[in-house]
Design a protein around this motif. Sequence first.
Motif, PDB file in Angstrom:
ATOM      1  N   TYR A  19     -20.024   7.650 -24.414  1.00 27.31           N
ATOM      2  CA  TYR A  19     -22.201   9.051 -25.122  1.00 27.31           C
ATOM      3  C   TYR A  19     -21.929   9.660 -24.647  1.00 27.31           C
ATOM      4  N   GLN A  20     -21.383  10.210 -24.046  1.00 31.14           N
ATOM      5  CA  GLN A  20     -21.994  11.736 -23.316  1.00 31.14           C
ATOM      6  C   GLN A  20     -20.944  13.224 -24.104  1.00 31.14           C
ATOM      7  N   ILE A  21     -20.358  12.392 -24.936  1.00 31.21           N
ATOM      8  CA  ILE A  21     -19.208  13.395 -25.715  1.00 31.21           C
ATOM      9  C   ILE A  21     -18.817  13.377 -27.417  1.00 31.21           C
ATOM     10  N   TYR A 120     -16.561   1.661 -17.679  1.00 29.34           N
ATOM     11  CA  TYR A 120     -18.380   1.547 -18.272  1.00 29.34           C
ATOM     12  C   TYR A 120     -18.406   2.907 -17.802  1.00 29.34           C
ATOM     13  N   HIS A 121     -19.299   2.984 -18.635  1.00 28.93           N
ATOM     14  CA  HIS A 121     -20.928   4.825 -18.156  1.00 28.93           C
ATOM     15  C   HIS A 121     -21.961   4.421 -18.790  1.00 28.93           C
ATOM     16  N   TRP A 122     -22.154   2.939 -18.441  1.00 28.46           N
ATOM     17  CA  TRP A 122     -23.889   3.923 -19.116  1.00 28.46           C
ATOM     18  C   TRP A 122     -24.122   2.435 -20.310  1.00 28.46           C
ATOM     19  N   ASP A 123     -22.938   1.851 -21.226  1.00 27.68           N
ATOM     20  CA  ASP A 123     -23.256   2.333 -22.972  1.00 27.68           C
ATOM     21  C   ASP A 123     -23.546   1.053 -22.953  1.00 27.68           C
ATOM     22  N   LEU A 164     -17.129   0.487 -12.646  1.00 24.97           N
ATOM     23  CA  LEU A 164     -18.106   0.801 -13.482  1.00 24.97           C
ATOM     24  C   LEU A 164     -17.809   2.203 -12.250  1.00 24.97           C
ATOM     25  N   ASN A 165     -19.349   3.270 -13.642  1.00 23.31           N
ATOM     26  CA  ASN A 165     -19.696   4.659 -12.707  1.00 23.31           C
ATOM     27  C   ASN A 165     -20.988   4.466 -12.606  1.00 23.31           C
ATOM     28  N   GLU A 166     -21.404   4.554 -11.278  1.00 21.71           N
ATOM     29  CA  GLU A 166     -22.356   4.856 -10.432  1.00 21.71           C
ATOM     30  C   GLU A 166     -23.381   3.325 -10.938  1.00 21.71           C
ATOM     31  N   PRO A 167     -23.448   2.301 -10.723  1.00 17.20           N
ATOM     32  CA  PRO A 167     -24.381   1.329 -10.493  1.00 17.20           C
ATOM     33  C   PRO A 167     -25.248   1.806  -9.936  1.00 17.20           C
ATOM     34  N   TYR A 295     -20.645  13.362  -6.365  1.00 12.36           N
ATOM     35  CA  TYR A 295     -21.036  14.315  -5.541  1.00 12.36           C
ATOM     36  C   TYR A 295     -21.804  15.209  -5.826  1.00 12.36           C
ATOM     37  N   TYR A 296     -22.889  15.378  -5.680  1.00 15.38           N
ATOM     38  CA  TYR A 296     -23.855  17.049  -6.548  1.00 15.38           C
ATOM     39  C   TYR A 296     -24.585  17.543  -5.138  1.00 15.38           C
ATOM     40  N   SER A 297     -24.938  16.825  -5.013  1.00 13.36           N
ATOM     41  CA  SER A 297     -26.007  17.383  -4.193  1.00 13.36           C
ATOM     42  C   SER A 297     -26.495  16.324  -2.195  1.00 13.36           C
ATOM     43  N   GLY A 333     -32.005  21.546 -10.747  1.00 14.04           N
ATOM     44  CA  GLY A 333     -33.244  21.807  -9.561  1.00 14.04           C
ATOM     45  C   GLY A 333     -32.215  20.737  -8.017  1.00 14.04           C
ATOM     46  N   TRP A 334     -30.726  21.141  -9.034  1.00 16.59           N
ATOM     47  CA  TRP A 334     -30.449  20.105  -7.359  1.00 16.59           C
ATOM     48  C   TRP A 334     -30.263  21.373  -6.582  1.00 16.59           C
ATOM     49  N   PRO A 335     -29.846  21.160  -5.544  1.00 19.04           N
ATOM     50  CA  PRO A 335     -29.930  22.052  -4.237  1.00 19.04           C
ATOM     51  C   PRO A 335     -28.458  22.019  -4.174  1.00 19.04           C
ATOM     52  N   THR A 360     -14.151  11.331  -8.061  1.00 16.85           N
ATOM     53  CA  THR A 360     -14.627  10.897  -9.408  1.00 16.85           C
ATOM     54  C   THR A 360     -15.313  12.178 -10.316  1.00 16.85           C
ATOM     55  N   GLU A 361     -16.293  12.725  -9.902  1.00 18.35           N
ATOM     56  CA  GLU A 361     -17.050  14.188 -10.231  1.00 18.35           C
ATOM     57  C   GLU A 361     -18.176  14.629  -8.849  1.00 18.35           C
ATOM     58  N   ASN A 362     -17.727  15.837  -9.331  1.00 17.69           N
ATOM     59  CA  ASN A 362     -18.268  16.954  -8.707  1.00 17.69           C
ATOM     60  C   ASN A 362     -18.801  18.496  -9.878  1.00 17.69           C
ATOM     61  N   LEU A 406     -13.512  17.310 -12.515  1.00 17.63           N
ATOM     62  CA  LEU A 406     -14.341  17.974 -12.292  1.00 17.63           C
ATOM     63  C   LEU A 406     -15.461  17.233 -13.178  1.00 17.63           C
ATOM     64  N   TRP A 407     -16.407  17.696 -12.650  1.00 13.90           N
ATOM     65  CA  TRP A 407     -17.847  17.307 -13.894  1.00 13.90           C
ATOM     66  C   TRP A 407     -17.903  18.241 -14.430  1.00 13.90           C
ATOM     67  N   SER A 408     -17.963  18.960 -15.768  1.00 16.15           N
ATOM     68  CA  SER A 408     -17.251  18.088 -16.804  1.00 16.15           C
ATOM     69  C   SER A 408     -16.294  19.417 -17.381  1.00 16.15           C
ATOM     70  N   PHE A 413     -24.292  15.552 -23.786  1.00 13.94           N
ATOM     71  CA  PHE A 413     -25.328  15.114 -23.584  1.00 13.94           C
ATOM     72  C   PHE A 413     -25.737  14.461 -22.831  1.00 13.94           C
ATOM     73  N   GLU A 414     -26.587  15.348 -21.334  1.00 17.09           N
ATOM     74  CA  GLU A 414     -26.537  14.794 -20.188  1.00 17.09           C
ATOM     75  C   GLU A 414     -28.108  14.266 -20.212  1.00 17.09           C
ATOM     76  N   TRP A 415     -27.748  12.846 -20.319  1.00 17.64           N
ATOM     77  CA  TRP A 415     -28.726  11.566 -20.635  1.00 17.64           C
ATOM     78  C   TRP A 415     -30.855  12.233 -20.505  1.00 17.64           C
ATOM     79  N   ALA A 416     -31.073  12.396 -19.411  1.00 15.87           N
ATOM     80  CA  ALA A 416     -32.456  12.513 -19.958  1.00 15.87           C
ATOM     81  C   ALA A 416     -32.921  13.828 -20.284  1.00 15.87           C
TER      82      ALA A 416
HETATM   83  C1  PNW Z   1     -23.969  12.156 -12.905  1.00 18.77           C
HETATM   84  N1  PNW Z   1     -30.230  11.436 -11.294  1.00 18.77           N
HETATM   85  O1  PNW Z   1     -25.106  10.995 -13.567  1.00 18.77           O
HETATM   86  C2  PNW Z   1     -23.092  10.870 -14.308  1.00 18.77           C
HETATM   87  O2  PNW Z   1     -21.681   9.614 -14.139  1.00 18.77           O
HETATM   88  C3  PNW Z   1     -22.854  11.814 -15.189  1.00 18.77           C
HETATM   89  O3  PNW Z   1     -22.550  10.894 -16.497  1.00 18.77           O
HETATM   90  C4  PNW Z   1     -23.923  12.581 -14.785  1.00 18.77           C
HETATM   91  O4  PNW Z   1     -23.671  14.051 -16.003  1.00 18.77           O
HETATM   92  C5  PNW Z   1     -23.227  13.648 -13.938  1.00 18.77           C
HETATM   93  O5  PNW Z   1     -23.250  12.951 -13.050  1.00 18.77           O
HETATM   94  C6  PNW Z   1     -24.541  15.038 -13.911  1.00 18.77           C
HETATM   95  O6  PNW Z   1     -25.457  14.701 -14.083  1.00 18.77           O
HETATM   96  C7  PNW Z   1     -26.320  11.294 -12.988  1.00 18.77           C
HETATM   97  O7  PNW Z   1     -31.220  11.315 -11.842  1.00 18.77           O
HETATM   98  C8  PNW Z   1     -27.231  11.731 -13.514  1.00 18.77           C
HETATM   99  O8  PNW Z   1     -30.285  10.823 -10.336  1.00 18.77           O
HETATM  100  C9  PNW Z   1     -28.503  12.089 -12.507  1.00 18.77           C
HETATM  101  C10 PNW Z   1     -29.046  11.483 -11.309  1.00 18.77           C
HETATM  102  C11 PNW Z   1     -27.847  11.115 -10.942  1.00 18.77           C
HETATM  103  C12 PNW Z   1     -26.984  11.080 -11.209  1.00 18.77           C
END
Ligand code: PNW
Length: 457
Positions: A19-21, A120-123, A164-167, A295-297, A333-335, A360-362, A406-408, A413-416
């Motif tokens: 859905y993001q691309i 399943y990546h959320w759609d 699944l991605n990130e249930p 992993y992001y933060s 806004g993520w440290p 699988t993502e960073n 690597l993401w991405s 489309f970064e969701w919300a």
């Molecule tokens: C993950 N949060 O999403 C997803 O797997 C990706 O689709 C997304 O683009 C990426 O990380 C970057 O955000 C998240 O608000 C989206 O805590 C939001 C949150 C966590 C992960």
Amino acid sequence: MNRTSFPENFVWGSATAAYQIEGAVDADGRTPSIWDTFSRTPGAVADGHTGDEACDHYHRWREDVDLIAGLGLRAYRFSVAWPRVIPGGDGPVNAAGLDFYDRLVDELCRRGIAPMVTLYHWDLPQSLEDRGGWPVRDTAEHFADYATAVHDRLGDRVASWLTLNEPWCSAYLGYGSGRHAPGRRDPAATFAAVHHLLLAHGLGTQALRAAGARSVGLALNPAVVRPVDPDSAADADAVRLIDGLHNRVFLDPVLGDGYPADMVTHMARFGGTPWLADGDEKTIAAPIDLLGLNYYSPTWVAARPGADGGDGTYPGSEGIEFTSPDLPHTSSGWPVDPSGLTELLRRVARDYPGVPLWITENGAAFEDRVVGDRVPDRDRIAYLDGHLRAVRAALDSGVDVRGYLLWSLLDNFEWAEGYHKRFGIVRVDYPTQRRILKDSAHWYRSVIRDNALPDPA
Ligand code: PNW
């Protein structure tokens, strides 16, 4: 030269999600997903952005595979859109929807790039949400049928499968805080969704194995939860609760221990576990071949009377405040704290030994500037460099990490957050759909070529 090198068979890649691309939300029989509905709900997504066009990858996939090949990526993780494959959610398979992925997989294989499929990546098909969504058991059973349909078409060429991605996001953001689709706020539904997502993973894993899949796992986003005050007993309790709700409630059942006792007690405050049937925990514990970590933060928590506990995200966490220390932040806004990635890898390897791990993502969103035909994204390069050193540190302590995705690949489309947050190593100029390699893409290409990080400049 004293470069930081990686193991010989370490797999370098990148990741995206449908859905993001893809865009092309009406093409070839696709029906709406919960994200189509949600993104059309006023106020749900920044500036009313939707995935209607996104990166138009559905039409530009060949050019995008050229980019992937040009960067030297050995693996490409993408997701399949359930509403393309089974437009009704359950029932007949839409061959035209699978054709797209069939061509993509052929082209990836032809160019020596290993496809890794996320099912399943959320759609979620909107029709299944209309019948109750993840809080109802049937959704998990329909997922297994969908998994079989995708494997029937792609399984001769795809070796690696993620159910699944990130249930955590699907359940807690979708049904807890309502920040993600379907935008519900209901604690009991949140835990029912956790369970049926886990059950979908278990049933899906069984279905994939029965169909002959070689390697099956899922991608989780475990939190590295830290106390604001390491000496505070109340903060330590907050860490324990958030670790339970975010991490152990997924990791323990998937890796064979069933639900943690403290979480069963916690869920009793929200209607208990009426959804738990005999044999479910055994199904969820179906052996996996790989565990993906996104992993992001890190996350910092403190006990603060009156705090909202993440505004519904974590049912029953009132009195817990989520804060972050004075560190550099990404534009999300993520440290930025690479030490969390080493800590995460070591913790998972220690508490859940024996499963090969993948990142699988960073990656990171930053305010990129375009300068002529270049995007000098030095902060992204620094982020990636720091996190790859963190992976190296985990490898040095014996953690079995097989690859880094690597993401991405593309801004998307970064969701919300809509299109405002750019995570790509390739810039997408949305009005023209032109792709521009950012400096980080050139940097990543050289890392892959050398199988090593360059010395710090
Ligand atoms: C993950 N949060 O999403 C997803 O797997 C990706 O689709 C997304 O683009 C990426 O990380 C970057 O955000 C998240 O608000 C989206 O805590 C939001 C949150 C966590 C992960």
